[in-house]
Design a protein around this motif. Structure first.
Motif, PDB file in Angstrom:
ATOM      1  N   LEU A 144      -8.835   2.784   3.129  1.00  0.00           N
ATOM      2  CA  LEU A 144      -8.056   3.131   4.309  1.00  0.00           C
ATOM      3  C   LEU A 144      -7.507   1.848   4.919  1.00  0.00           C
ATOM      4  O   LEU A 144      -8.260   0.907   5.200  1.00  0.00           O
ATOM      5  N   VAL A 145      -6.203   1.792   5.129  1.00  0.00           N
ATOM      6  CA  VAL A 145      -5.571   0.605   5.692  1.00  0.00           C
ATOM      7  C   VAL A 145      -4.815   0.984   6.954  1.00  0.00           C
ATOM      8  O   VAL A 145      -4.206   2.054   7.048  1.00  0.00           O
ATOM      9  N   ALA A 146      -4.863   0.091   7.932  1.00  0.00           N
ATOM     10  CA  ALA A 146      -4.185   0.335   9.200  1.00  0.00           C
ATOM     11  C   ALA A 146      -2.682   0.095   9.055  1.00  0.00           C
ATOM     12  O   ALA A 146      -2.218  -0.519   8.089  1.00  0.00           O
ATOM     13  N   GLN A 147      -1.951   0.578  10.032  1.00  0.00           N
ATOM     14  CA  GLN A 147      -0.495   0.438  10.008  1.00  0.00           C
ATOM     15  C   GLN A 147      -0.105  -1.038   9.937  1.00  0.00           C
ATOM     16  O   GLN A 147      -0.637  -1.882  10.652  1.00  0.00           O
ATOM     17  N   GLY A 148       0.840  -1.355   9.048  1.00  0.00           N
ATOM     18  CA  GLY A 148       1.326  -2.722   8.920  1.00  0.00           C
ATOM     19  C   GLY A 148       0.460  -3.628   8.074  1.00  0.00           C
ATOM     20  O   GLY A 148       0.723  -4.838   8.007  1.00  0.00           O
ATOM     21  N   PHE A 149      -0.542  -3.099   7.376  1.00  0.00           N
ATOM     22  CA  PHE A 149      -1.448  -3.962   6.608  1.00  0.00           C
ATOM     23  C   PHE A 149      -0.696  -4.696   5.496  1.00  0.00           C
ATOM     24  O   PHE A 149      -0.796  -5.925   5.368  1.00  0.00           O
ATOM     25  N   PHE A 150       0.061  -3.968   4.688  1.00  0.00           N
ATOM     26  CA  PHE A 150       0.753  -4.604   3.571  1.00  0.00           C
ATOM     27  C   PHE A 150       1.898  -5.481   4.066  1.00  0.00           C
ATOM     28  O   PHE A 150       2.198  -6.514   3.476  1.00  0.00           O
TER      29      PHE A 150
ATOM     30  N   PRO B 108      -0.465  13.859   4.678  1.00  0.00           N
ATOM     31  CA  PRO B 108      -1.216  12.803   3.973  1.00  0.00           C
ATOM     32  C   PRO B 108      -0.361  12.109   2.920  1.00  0.00           C
ATOM     33  O   PRO B 108       0.401  12.759   2.192  1.00  0.00           O
ATOM     34  N   ALA B 109      -0.490  10.787   2.856  1.00  0.00           N
ATOM     35  CA  ALA B 109       0.274   9.976   1.902  1.00  0.00           C
ATOM     36  C   ALA B 109      -0.671   8.983   1.235  1.00  0.00           C
ATOM     37  O   ALA B 109      -1.734   8.663   1.760  1.00  0.00           O
ATOM     38  N   ALA B 110      -0.269   8.514   0.072  1.00  0.00           N
ATOM     39  CA  ALA B 110      -1.101   7.564  -0.666  1.00  0.00           C
ATOM     40  C   ALA B 110      -0.226   6.570  -1.414  1.00  0.00           C
ATOM     41  O   ALA B 110       0.866   6.910  -1.896  1.00  0.00           O
ATOM     42  N   LEU B 111      -0.730   5.331  -1.490  1.00  0.00           N
ATOM     43  CA  LEU B 111      -0.144   4.299  -2.338  1.00  0.00           C
ATOM     44  C   LEU B 111      -1.111   4.050  -3.491  1.00  0.00           C
ATOM     45  O   LEU B 111      -2.326   3.945  -3.283  1.00  0.00           O
ATOM     46  N   LEU B 112      -0.584   3.948  -4.696  1.00  0.00           N
ATOM     47  CA  LEU B 112      -1.423   3.728  -5.866  1.00  0.00           C
ATOM     48  C   LEU B 112      -1.447   2.252  -6.233  1.00  0.00           C
ATOM     49  O   LEU B 112      -0.429   1.549  -6.108  1.00  0.00           O
TER      50      LEU B 112
ATOM     51  N   PRO C 272     -14.819  -8.833  -3.703  1.00  0.00           N
ATOM     52  CA  PRO C 272     -14.976  -9.272  -5.095  1.00  0.00           C
ATOM     53  C   PRO C 272     -15.766  -8.278  -5.940  1.00  0.00           C
ATOM     54  O   PRO C 272     -16.832  -7.825  -5.555  1.00  0.00           O
ATOM     55  N   GLY C 273     -15.206  -7.957  -7.080  1.00  0.00           N
ATOM     56  CA  GLY C 273     -15.862  -7.039  -8.000  1.00  0.00           C
ATOM     57  C   GLY C 273     -15.447  -5.596  -7.819  1.00  0.00           C
ATOM     58  O   GLY C 273     -15.683  -4.773  -8.706  1.00  0.00           O
ATOM     59  N   ALA C 274     -14.838  -5.264  -6.684  1.00  0.00           N
ATOM     60  CA  ALA C 274     -14.441  -3.871  -6.426  1.00  0.00           C
ATOM     61  C   ALA C 274     -13.084  -3.580  -7.065  1.00  0.00           C
ATOM     62  O   ALA C 274     -12.207  -4.442  -7.114  1.00  0.00           O
ATOM     63  N   LYS C 275     -12.929  -2.353  -7.552  1.00  0.00           N
ATOM     64  CA  LYS C 275     -11.664  -1.910  -8.124  1.00  0.00           C
ATOM     65  C   LYS C 275     -11.123  -0.769  -7.254  1.00  0.00           C
ATOM     66  O   LYS C 275     -11.655   0.327  -7.259  1.00  0.00           O
ATOM     67  N   ILE C 276     -10.093  -1.070  -6.474  1.00  0.00           N
ATOM     68  CA  ILE C 276      -9.504  -0.086  -5.570  1.00  0.00           C
ATOM     69  C   ILE C 276      -8.370   0.627  -6.286  1.00  0.00           C
ATOM     70  O   ILE C 276      -7.450  -0.005  -6.804  1.00  0.00           O
ATOM     71  N   ASP C 277      -8.451   1.949  -6.310  1.00  0.00           N
ATOM     72  CA  ASP C 277      -7.468   2.748  -7.045  1.00  0.00           C
ATOM     73  C   ASP C 277      -6.275   3.158  -6.193  1.00  0.00           C
ATOM     74  O   ASP C 277      -5.149   3.218  -6.693  1.00  0.00           O
ATOM     75  N   LEU C 278      -6.515   3.450  -4.924  1.00  0.00           N
ATOM     76  CA  LEU C 278      -5.431   3.947  -4.082  1.00  0.00           C
ATOM     77  C   LEU C 278      -5.686   3.589  -2.618  1.00  0.00           C
ATOM     78  O   LEU C 278      -6.800   3.210  -2.241  1.00  0.00           O
ATOM     79  N   PHE C 279      -4.642   3.712  -1.820  1.00  0.00           N
ATOM     80  CA  PHE C 279      -4.706   3.363  -0.400  1.00  0.00           C
ATOM     81  C   PHE C 279      -4.140   4.525   0.411  1.00  0.00           C
ATOM     82  O   PHE C 279      -3.120   5.115   0.041  1.00  0.00           O
ATOM     83  N   VAL C 280      -4.819   4.832   1.513  1.00  0.00           N
ATOM     84  CA  VAL C 280      -4.373   5.903   2.414  1.00  0.00           C
ATOM     85  C   VAL C 280      -4.357   5.353   3.841  1.00  0.00           C
ATOM     86  O   VAL C 280      -5.047   4.366   4.145  1.00  0.00           O
TER      87      VAL C 280
END
Length: 885
Positions: free
Chosen positions: A196-202, A226-230, A281-289
């Motif tokens: 989960l990312v807050a508005q303006g994170f990217f 609902p929306a998602a970034l892969l 480190p070590g985590a693999k994140i698949d998607l962002f909401v």
């Protein structure tokens, strides 16, 4: 343009000299024939005519050399000749060439690989636009895991609105667990890890989409579509890189809140963006909401903040503003009774991500630098021995007119060719090593997934090749070219003794090798003892034979239904053959590190102790191998009847009720009264090297809802067999159970210690390589000495020396060199051990066992390296040795 034509003619003659040499030979023969004919006409005999013509013409070879020099480039021609001679010499001595190239490949390859890691983690900017402007914002003196380093939604919005130093401030949800989402729709549901990312994170990071678009502001409001970034890897793996997925909906559910529904895929992040490499480190994140502020306003601290400074604003200036703003946030906070104001510590994102590793990486860099020095010293020794065997060759060349500089250049050319071949092979070896490291998610090192061979690494390879050439080629070249010409030419080649100067230099090089190996062994030994003591730390639980898997269920938000589901899951799991204990928790040690507050009844909330919190079922403590000191575990009756009870660890008991029995007392756990029913031994929650933290364990009731669920089972069955049985049981209960990863608790512990393991393994490998090279150096010097002194040994044995006496003499020389190197190395090691003291764990820098082990190991290896030449020396036949003179 005549100068251009002349330049081109010189280049052409440099690369087509064979044909021009033939033409020159023919022309010179024609001139000589004409001169001889003229002399014979004058009445000279044929022999005298030929002699006088040669005298008048001058030196033929000198004339050819002058002509070749005039028509081409002298330097280029000389380099070409040196290279041709070098390749012939390398083919002639192929064994030496192979050994030298292999040694260089290992030494240079290791240096390239380590430099690539150092460059990626410490030197190279983060892979974001204007990365120097990015700042990580955390609480000063943060305690209580991630909860002490994060902020609430309200505090985040306050800082976004009131600061004047940042272009933007955003963040991400800090308590995301693995496989927290489930993707359905095509066959068996598959787990996915979402952030989960807050508005303006990217936008704050400066990341643009590879396909599609970023989140829009309207997608961060309550009840938005609902929306998602892969992530790029997930897009490739799960959807085959299909661009048509953009704008389509997928069936994605959050396992915690079970917000089932259609989620629109709006974009794909670039391949270069790896969230886990930088932030986890070590985590693999698949998607962002989207992290929707309104949905989290009643929660505690959960946003990890990142900001981008305005141009021209320094971190110090922003820190001054933060020191004024953060304490004000609680003035309008919903819970001013907590009393403790916020603080903000600003650190450059690059420094925050990799700063803690700086000393470790510098130590690793120095260790691999010592390996390169040992390699160069070893090769210098080999080249000295080889040059001694070629002494007559070089003396003859000097007698024929070659200057000292010419010989040194020839030897440096040979060294440069060896270094170039070794560097090329070393670059290939480094590429293989780096490819392996980049895909090792088990190593919790930041940015490791981004390590690669780039232009900087290629430049470093070139620099190492040149440095290695000078280090191992210059000394033998100068020594060889400075010998006494007459003495070398008069020497029969296998004299009574070798030159003392060469002997002293080779011995000095061996002593240097041993000293450098000594430093590596002591450093590796200290780090290894520290690592073993980390492994021996009593964690407060037993990770061996325990494993966990994420559990999917739908309780409709009702505690009674959840209790029934949890009980069925644990009971059915206990029926699996080989399973000893089973229990459920919403969190696992050494993972999300969530903390709440706990206080003794009657104390002010502002005095609440931050503790790590777990929402558990009966059996979890035993499944984890935790030790109940007094009282009891939570029971199914507690869950069914919504009893407010709590199990605490000894640290909480000592701090809240010092010198008193805590059982039966009332604690205020996260604002709710709870009876203390049990006390467990302290647990190292954040890692084996950290002190035990304060902890509490609450039953999953109405008051304390879980944030996820992990089934933990204890069994001596192999993990693969256990995983199959457990997954079959879970799908019998819930056919929609996703194919979640089955992770061992020992694997989680190993992941937390992986940075230390990584450094220990590498330094240990370097120390082992240094030891092997040092032993080869000792063997080479002693073996060459025995070969050169064969006649001398034969004479001594003919005069009555016994084989054992000869053998002892050789071993005495070996030990003499080894002890000198150990003495010098021990002094240097003592200084180095002080420098790495901060990297040690429960180990003294001057650890006697480590130093004693180093002395014993080096002495033993030296004896072994000297024994073989000594044995060969003792078997020399005096008559054969004297006949070979």
């Amino acid at each position: 343009m005549s100068w251009l034509r002349q330049l081109l003619r010189r280049f052409r003659s440099s690369f087509s000299h064979t044909q021009m040499d033939r033409e020159l030979d023919a022309e010179m023969e024609s001139h000589l024939a004409m001169a001889i004919e003229e002399n014979m006409k004058r009445g000279m005999s044929e022999q005298e005519a030929w002699r006088q013509a040669r005298i008048q013409f001058g030196g033929v070879e000198q004339a050819k050399a002058k002509q070749q020099e005039a028509r081409g480039f002298r330097g280029l021609d000389t380099v070409w000749l040196d290279l041709r001679y070098t390749f012939r010499a390398m083919r002639r001595d192929s064994v030496f060439t192979l050994v030298a190239v292999l040694i260089l490949m290992l030494g240079i390859g290791a240096n390239i690989a380590v430099f690539s890691v150092v460059n990626t983690i410490l030197l190279r900017p983060l892979p974001f636009r204007d990365a120097q402007q990015l700042v990580r914002i955390v609480e000063k003196g943060a305690q209580g895991g991630e909860s002490g380093r994060t902020y609430t939604a309200d505090a985040t919005q306050d800082f976004q609105q009131q600061n004047r130093s940042f272009q933007s401030v955003s963040g991400y949800f800090a308590f995301t667990g693995p496989n927290n989402f489930k993707l359905s729709g095509n066959g068996q549901p598959t787990p996915a890890t979402g952030m989960l990312v807050a508005q303006g994170f990217f936008e704050t990071l400066g990341v643009d989409p590879a396909v599609g678009r970023m989140f829009q502001p309207e997608e961060f409001v309550h009840h938005a579509q609902p929306a998602a970034l892969l992530s790029y890897p997930y897009w490739k793996r799960q959807f085959g890189g299909d661009r048509s997925i953009i704008g389509r909906t997928v069936d994605l559910s959050d396992k915690v809140d079970l917000n089932n529904g259609s989620v629109t895929v709006v974009g794909v992040l670039p391949e270069t963006f790896d969230f886990g490499a930088v932030f986890s480190p070590g985590a693999k994140i698949d998607l962002f909401v989207p992290y929707i502020m309104d949905d989290f306003r009643n929660d505690g601290n959960d946003l990890a903040l990142v900001g981008r400074l305005k141009p021209g604003v320094s971190i110090a200036q922003a820190q001054s503003e933060a020191d004024l703003l953060f304490p004000q946030f609680y003035a309008v906070h919903k819970h001013p009774e907590y009393g403790k104001p916020y603080t903000g510590q600003l650190t450059g994102l690059k420094e925050y991500v990799s700063g803690k590793l700086r000393r470790s990486l510098i130590v690793l860099w120095c260790a691999v630098g010592l390996i390169l020095l040992i390699v160069c010293v070893n090769l210098s020794n080999l080249l000295l021995a080889r040059a001694s065997a070629r002494s007559k060759e070089f003396a003859m060349r000097r007698a024929l007119g070659a200057g000292r500089g010419r010989l040194v250049r020839q030897l440096l050319t040979e060294s440069l060719v060896l270094a170039s071949v070794g560097s090329a092979l070393g670059l290939g070896l480094a590429y293989v090593i780096l490819s392996y490291l980049a895909h090792q998610g088990s190593i919790a090192l930041p940015l490791l997934a981004m390590v690669r061979v780039d232009g900087t690494v290629l430049g470093w390879t070139l620099l190492i090749a040149i440095a290695a050439t000078i280090l191992f080629g210059l000394a033998p070249g100068l020594r060889t070219s400075s010998g006494n010409l007459q003495e070398v030419l008069k020497d029969s080649g296998h004299g009574l003794s070798e030159g003392r100067k060469h002997d002293r230099m080779r011995s000095t090089l061996v002593v240097t090798e041993i000293a450098l190996a000594c430093v590596l062994l002591v450093g590796a030994g200290l780090l290894l003892r520290s690592f073993l003591r980390v492994l021996n730390v009593d964690l407060g639980f037993e990770p061996i034979h325990a494993a966990a898997v994420s559990v999917d269920y739908d309780d409709g938000g009702k505690a009674e239904k959840r209790a029934a589901i949890w009980q069925e899951v644990t009971n059915r799991s206990l029926m699996i053959p080989g399973v000893e204990w089973a229990g459920i928790s919403d969190n696992l040690p050494m993972s999300r590190n969530r903390s709440w507050g706990i206080a003794a009844k009657g104390e002010q909330k502002r005095d609440a102790l931050p503790v790590f919190v777990y929402i558990v079922s009966p059996g979890y403590l035993k499944a984890m191998g935790m030790r109940l000191i007094e009282g009891r575990d939570v029971s199914w009756d507690d869950l069914a009847n919504n009893r407010a009870v709590v199990v605490i660890n000894q640290m909480v008991a000592r701090k809240l009720w010092p010198g008193q029995d805590p059982i039966g007392r009332t604690a205020v756990a996260s604002g709710a009264d709870a009876e203390v029913i049990g006390v467990i031994d302290d647990v190292h929650e954040t890692g084996a090297e950290d002190s035990p933290g304060a902890e509490m364990y609450l039953p999953a009731t109405k008051q304390f809802g879980p944030e996820g669920s992990y089934l933990v089972v204890r069994s001596k069955l192999p993990p693969t067999a256990l995983a199959t049985s457990v997954m079959h049981t879970l799908r019998q209960i819930n056919p929609g159970q996703s194919a979640a990863e089955f992770q061992t608790i020992q694997g989680i512990v190993d992941h937390s210690t992986s940075p230390r393991r990584f450094f220990v393994y590498l330094v240990g490998i370097f120390a082992g390589l240094g030891l092997i090279l040092a032993s080869l150096g000792i063997y080479g010097v002693i073996s060459y000495s025995v070969t050169r002194q064969t006649q001398e040994i034969g004479i001594r044995m003919a005069l009555g020396a016994t084989a054992s006496r000869v053998q002892l003499g050789v071993i005495h020389k070996t030990l003499h060199l080894a002890l000198l190197g150990i003495g010098v190395g021990a002094v240097a090691s003592f200084a180095v051990s002080r420098a790495i003291a901060s990297l040690l764990f429960a180990t003294q820098p001057a650890d006697p066992a480590t130093f004693a082990g180093m002395i014993f190991l080096l002495s033993f290896v030296a004896l072994l390296a000297g024994y073989l030449p000594a044995r060969r020396a003792s078997r020399i036949n005096p008559m054969t040795a004297l006949r070979n003179n």
